[in-house]
Design a protein around this motif. Structure first.
Motif, PDB file in Angstrom:
ATOM      1  N   GLU A  25       3.439   4.279  -5.395  1.00  0.00           N
ATOM      2  CA  GLU A  25       3.790   5.399  -6.252  1.00  0.00           C
ATOM      3  C   GLU A  25       4.409   4.747  -7.568  1.00  0.00           C
ATOM      4  O   GLU A  25       4.042   5.421  -8.661  1.00  0.00           O
ATOM      5  CB  GLU A  25       4.700   6.318  -5.645  1.00  0.00           C
ATOM      6  N   GLN A  26       5.188   3.791  -7.497  1.00  0.00           N
ATOM      7  CA  GLN A  26       5.826   3.240  -8.901  1.00  0.00           C
ATOM      8  C   GLN A  26       4.894   2.271  -9.543  1.00  0.00           C
ATOM      9  O   GLN A  26       5.115   2.410 -10.845  1.00  0.00           O
ATOM     10  CB  GLN A  26       7.131   2.491  -8.481  1.00  0.00           C
ATOM     11  N   ALA A  27       4.403   1.349  -8.646  1.00  0.00           N
ATOM     12  CA  ALA A  27       3.539   0.329  -9.598  1.00  0.00           C
ATOM     13  C   ALA A  27       2.175   0.163  -8.834  1.00  0.00           C
ATOM     14  O   ALA A  27       1.577  -1.231  -9.011  1.00  0.00           O
ATOM     15  CB  ALA A  27       4.253  -0.958  -9.187  1.00  0.00           C
ATOM     16  N   GLY A  28       1.510   1.125  -8.193  1.00  0.00           N
ATOM     17  CA  GLY A  28       0.372   0.715  -7.799  1.00  0.00           C
ATOM     18  C   GLY A  28      -0.717   1.855  -8.354  1.00  0.00           C
ATOM     19  O   GLY A  28      -0.650   2.261  -9.377  1.00  0.00           O
ATOM     20  N   TRP A  29      -1.897   2.383  -7.461  1.00  0.00           N
ATOM     21  CA  TRP A  29      -2.745   3.477  -7.777  1.00  0.00           C
ATOM     22  C   TRP A  29      -2.574   4.405  -6.767  1.00  0.00           C
ATOM     23  O   TRP A  29      -3.407   4.793  -5.989  1.00  0.00           O
ATOM     24  CB  TRP A  29      -4.149   2.745  -7.743  1.00  0.00           C
ATOM     25  N   THR A  44      -6.968   3.680   3.153  1.00  0.00           N
ATOM     26  CA  THR A  44      -6.797   2.462   2.075  1.00  0.00           C
ATOM     27  C   THR A  44      -5.443   3.049   1.538  1.00  0.00           C
ATOM     28  O   THR A  44      -5.369   3.594   0.116  1.00  0.00           O
ATOM     29  CB  THR A  44      -8.022   2.454   0.927  1.00  0.00           C
ATOM     30  N   PRO A  45      -4.098   2.738   1.922  1.00  0.00           N
ATOM     31  CA  PRO A  45      -3.066   2.997   1.255  1.00  0.00           C
ATOM     32  C   PRO A  45      -2.604   2.303   0.046  1.00  0.00           C
ATOM     33  O   PRO A  45      -1.585   3.008  -0.427  1.00  0.00           O
ATOM     34  CB  PRO A  45      -2.104   2.631   2.540  1.00  0.00           C
ATOM     35  N   GLY A  46      -3.177   1.395  -0.063  1.00  0.00           N
ATOM     36  CA  GLY A  46      -2.663   0.634  -1.668  1.00  0.00           C
ATOM     37  C   GLY A  46      -2.301  -0.899  -1.221  1.00  0.00           C
ATOM     38  O   GLY A  46      -1.878  -1.501  -2.121  1.00  0.00           O
ATOM     39  N   PHE A  81       0.089  -6.824  -1.848  1.00  0.00           N
ATOM     40  CA  PHE A  81       0.145  -5.576  -2.778  1.00  0.00           C
ATOM     41  C   PHE A  81      -0.490  -6.062  -4.040  1.00  0.00           C
ATOM     42  O   PHE A  81       0.353  -7.086  -4.660  1.00  0.00           O
ATOM     43  CB  PHE A  81       1.527  -4.927  -2.562  1.00  0.00           C
ATOM     44  N   ARG A  82      -1.302  -5.336  -4.591  1.00  0.00           N
ATOM     45  CA  ARG A  82      -1.707  -5.678  -5.944  1.00  0.00           C
ATOM     46  C   ARG A  82      -1.095  -4.717  -6.961  1.00  0.00           C
ATOM     47  O   ARG A  82      -0.989  -3.417  -6.811  1.00  0.00           O
ATOM     48  CB  ARG A  82      -3.264  -5.377  -6.285  1.00  0.00           C
ATOM     49  N   VAL A  83      -0.237  -5.428  -8.035  1.00  0.00           N
ATOM     50  CA  VAL A  83       0.478  -4.446  -8.866  1.00  0.00           C
ATOM     51  C   VAL A  83      -0.156  -4.105  -9.941  1.00  0.00           C
ATOM     52  O   VAL A  83      -1.076  -4.871 -10.431  1.00  0.00           O
ATOM     53  CB  VAL A  83       1.709  -5.421  -9.454  1.00  0.00           C
ATOM     54  N   ARG A 126      -3.562 -12.575 -16.477  1.00  0.00           N
ATOM     55  CA  ARG A 126      -2.378 -11.978 -17.376  1.00  0.00           C
ATOM     56  C   ARG A 126      -2.211 -10.470 -16.817  1.00  0.00           C
ATOM     57  O   ARG A 126      -1.019 -10.114 -16.724  1.00  0.00           O
ATOM     58  CB  ARG A 126      -2.935 -11.576 -18.716  1.00  0.00           C
ATOM     59  N   ALA A 127      -3.183  -9.703 -16.478  1.00  0.00           N
ATOM     60  CA  ALA A 127      -3.081  -8.331 -15.903  1.00  0.00           C
ATOM     61  C   ALA A 127      -3.384  -8.227 -14.253  1.00  0.00           C
ATOM     62  O   ALA A 127      -3.548  -7.234 -13.954  1.00  0.00           O
ATOM     63  CB  ALA A 127      -3.975  -7.566 -16.588  1.00  0.00           C
TER      64      ALA A 127
END
Length: 263
Positions: A78-82, A90-92, A6-8, A58-59
């Motif tokens: 929902e909190q920390a993705g797109w 493509t759920p994230g 999972f990419r933050v 860094r990001a």
């Protein structure tokens, strides 16, 4: 077993909150499994949920999760993705079965590896005191911590060839202690000393003392010596503080050397 990635989205407030607290991230990860209750205690004889944060840049922060069950990371998106670009296709996040990699491990194979761990040892200042877990604070001792565990974890960390060593033997000595800093295909980086609240009461105030946690990340190359033991290592973790993002040991194929350019 499953491996998830999972990419933050580090620009979001929810992501910053999770990244600032291993306790909050642990709660978010465990909420990905409907069959698990917050009060459940992991069975030491069974595979458990392990997670790790890799700071690629860094990001760019990647959350990896190894788990017995397939996770649902919708709440993390929902909190920390797109969430705006998420869809059924493509759920994230990405989740793949882990069994194919685990089953194909065989003795003598070489792999690259990464591990974030909490290297500690137990000491006592006086004979009358109980032994207390204390973190290793120097790279030399942190490296030795992993070298002491390699055999029981089912692998052997590869040694550097002579032409890659700065010293002929790859070791130095300080008193009676041998230092292996230049002998092995192993680096210790990202020393992190963190303090955070394990829990708060209903008024938002702290419950007890904050948790102090020292972590480091190991990158290196290994040889499989005992595939069965290594499978257990990959699914059960190494060391302490597994609830706080430590212990997840992952493998990757070795990158073949780049051939010399033709003239």
């Amino acid at each position: 077993m499953f491996l998830s990635r999972f990419r933050v989205n580090t620009a979001r407030p929810g992501a910053r909150r999770l990244l600032s607290s291993p306790q909050a991230m642990h709660a978010a990860v465990m909420s990905s499994f409907p069959a698990l209750l917050p009060t459940d205690t992991p069975n030491p004889d069974e595979p458990r949920v392990l997670w790790r944060l890799d700071h690629q840049a860094r990001a760019e922060v990647i959350l990896y999760i190894v788990s017995p069950d397939r996770p649902d990371l919708t709440h993390l998106v929902e909190q920390a993705g797109w969430p705006a670009v998420a869809s059924p296709d493509t759920p994230g996040w990405q989740t793949k079965p882990y069994a194919p990699l685990l089953e194909k491990l065989s003795a003598g194979e070489s792999w690259a590896f990464r591990l974030t761990a909490n290297p500690v040892h137990t000491i006592r200042r006086k004979d009358s005191e109980p032994r207390k877990a204390t973190a290793h604070l120097t790279p030399v001792h942190q490296m030795r911590w992993l070298l002491e565990r390699q055999e029981r974890c089912g692998f052997r960390i590869l040694e550097k060839s002579n032409d890659k060593r700065l010293l002929p033997s790859g070791t130095t000595y300080h008193g009676k202690h041998e230092h292996h800093g230049d002998q092995y295909e192993l680096t210790v980086r990202d020393h992190n000393n963190r303090s955070f609240d394990k829990s708060r009461n209903t008024d938002g105030n702290r419950n007890g003392k904050p948790v102090t946690l020292v972590t480091v990340t190991y990158d290196g190359r290994l040889e499989v010596t005992d595939p069965t033991t290594l499978r257990r290592t990959l699914t059960h973790g190494i060391g302490r503080a597994k609830a706080y993002g430590c212990g997840l040991h992952t493998l990757a194929p070795l990158t073949p050397p780049t051939p010399p350019a033709s003239l």
